[in-house]
Design a protein around this motif. Structure first.
Motif, PDB file in Angstrom:
ATOM      1  N   THR A  33       0.831  -1.214   0.000  1.00  0.00           N
ATOM      2  CA  THR A  33       0.000   0.000   0.000  1.00  0.00           C
ATOM      3  C   THR A  33       0.859   1.256   0.000  1.00  0.00           C
ATOM      4  O   THR A  33       0.371   2.333  -0.338  1.00  0.00           O
ATOM      5  CB  THR A  33      -0.938   0.058   1.230  1.00  0.00           C
ATOM      6  N   GLY A  34       2.120   1.146   0.419  1.00  0.00           N
ATOM      7  CA  GLY A  34       3.002   2.305   0.484  1.00  0.00           C
ATOM      8  C   GLY A  34       2.762   3.212   1.678  1.00  0.00           C
ATOM      9  O   GLY A  34       3.334   4.289   1.765  1.00  0.00           O
ATOM     10  N   LYS A  35       1.923   2.778   2.616  1.00  0.00           N
ATOM     11  CA  LYS A  35       1.585   3.625   3.764  1.00  0.00           C
ATOM     12  C   LYS A  35       2.520   3.419   4.958  1.00  0.00           C
ATOM     13  O   LYS A  35       2.554   4.247   5.867  1.00  0.00           O
ATOM     14  CB  LYS A  35       0.142   3.384   4.207  1.00  0.00           C
ATOM     15  N   SER A  37       6.541   2.281   6.408  1.00  0.00           N
ATOM     16  CA  SER A  37       7.956   2.128   6.053  1.00  0.00           C
ATOM     17  C   SER A  37       8.541   0.830   6.576  1.00  0.00           C
ATOM     18  O   SER A  37       9.539   0.344   6.037  1.00  0.00           O
ATOM     19  CB  SER A  37       8.771   3.314   6.587  1.00  0.00           C
ATOM     20  N   ALA A  62       4.332   4.118  10.346  1.00  0.00           N
ATOM     21  CA  ALA A  62       3.958   5.107   9.327  1.00  0.00           C
ATOM     22  C   ALA A  62       4.817   6.350   9.524  1.00  0.00           C
ATOM     23  O   ALA A  62       5.060   6.781  10.657  1.00  0.00           O
ATOM     24  CB  ALA A  62       2.481   5.467   9.453  1.00  0.00           C
ATOM     25  N   ASP A  63       5.268   6.931   8.433  1.00  0.00           N
ATOM     26  CA  ASP A  63       6.118   8.112   8.509  1.00  0.00           C
ATOM     27  C   ASP A  63       5.360   9.375   8.893  1.00  0.00           C
ATOM     28  O   ASP A  63       5.970  10.362   9.297  1.00  0.00           O
ATOM     29  CB  ASP A  63       6.852   8.325   7.188  1.00  0.00           C
ATOM     30  N   SER A  64       4.021   9.340   8.778  1.00  0.00           N
ATOM     31  CA  SER A  64       3.240  10.537   9.114  1.00  0.00           C
ATOM     32  C   SER A  64       1.817  10.151   9.499  1.00  0.00           C
ATOM     33  O   SER A  64       1.334   9.066   9.174  1.00  0.00           O
ATOM     34  CB  SER A  64       3.186  11.491   7.906  1.00  0.00           C
ATOM     35  N   GLU A  66      -0.727  11.546   8.235  1.00  0.00           N
ATOM     36  CA  GLU A  66      -1.477  11.523   6.973  1.00  0.00           C
ATOM     37  C   GLU A  66      -1.456  10.131   6.339  1.00  0.00           C
ATOM     38  O   GLU A  66      -2.484   9.653   5.866  1.00  0.00           O
ATOM     39  CB  GLU A  66      -0.914  12.564   5.987  1.00  0.00           C
ATOM     40  N   LYS A  67      -0.282   9.507   6.335  1.00  0.00           N
ATOM     41  CA  LYS A  67      -0.196   8.162   5.737  1.00  0.00           C
ATOM     42  C   LYS A  67      -1.028   7.161   6.523  1.00  0.00           C
ATOM     43  O   LYS A  67      -1.680   6.293   5.941  1.00  0.00           O
ATOM     44  CB  LYS A  67       1.257   7.708   5.637  1.00  0.00           C
ATOM     45  N   GLU A  70      -4.647   7.774   5.694  1.00  0.00           N
ATOM     46  CA  GLU A  70      -4.934   7.245   4.358  1.00  0.00           C
ATOM     47  C   GLU A  70      -5.099   5.728   4.415  1.00  0.00           C
ATOM     48  O   GLU A  70      -5.976   5.170   3.744  1.00  0.00           O
ATOM     49  CB  GLU A  70      -3.814   7.615   3.389  1.00  0.00           C
ATOM     50  N   TYR A  71      -4.264   5.062   5.198  1.00  0.00           N
ATOM     51  CA  TYR A  71      -4.396   3.612   5.355  1.00  0.00           C
ATOM     52  C   TYR A  71      -5.760   3.275   5.953  1.00  0.00           C
ATOM     53  O   TYR A  71      -6.459   2.397   5.449  1.00  0.00           O
ATOM     54  CB  TYR A  71      -3.276   3.045   6.236  1.00  0.00           C
TER      55      TYR A  71
END
Length: 107
Positions: A33-35, A37, A62-64, A66-67, A70-71
């Motif tokens: 998903t790229g959400k 790291s 998660a790096d943020s 927001e991510k 979004e997940y």
């Protein structure tokens, strides 16, 4: 960074199936998903006597915010539904969010 932590108490009858599912399907699909790291699967030690099965903590970094949001919005409902369909009441889960304030590394 935020750690989305899912703690799961696994009934012995599905333990091996759940662990294989996590390694082969769930974690690779969530990473895709790229959400997040990184994802860690850790076993809680010494907890087996409480419910007869193993307990795991799966830590999704998660790096943020927001991510992670979004997940939750775009991916979490489908992943939770699949887990429920495959394992039903054989897994007891609870979720927490942890904010990393500072990491200290050995030199």
């Amino acid at each position: 960074m935020i750690i989305y932590n899912v703690t799961s108490a696994i009934d012995p009858s599905v333990h091996e199936k759940w662990l294989q599912y996590m390694m082969d399907k769930h974690v690779p699909e969530i990473m895709a998903t790229g959400k997040f790291s990184k994802i860690k699967i850790v076993k809680v030690l010494g907890d087996e006597h409480h419910h007869g099965g193993a307990t795991y903590s799966v830590q999704y970094t998660a790096d943020s915010r927001e991510k992670l949001d979004e997940y939750y919005r775009d991916h979490s409902p489908a992943f939770r539904a699949e887990m429920k369909q495959l394992f039903g009441e054989s897994i007891l889960q609870f979720r927490t969010e942890l904010e990393i304030i500072q990491e200290f590394l050995s030199v």
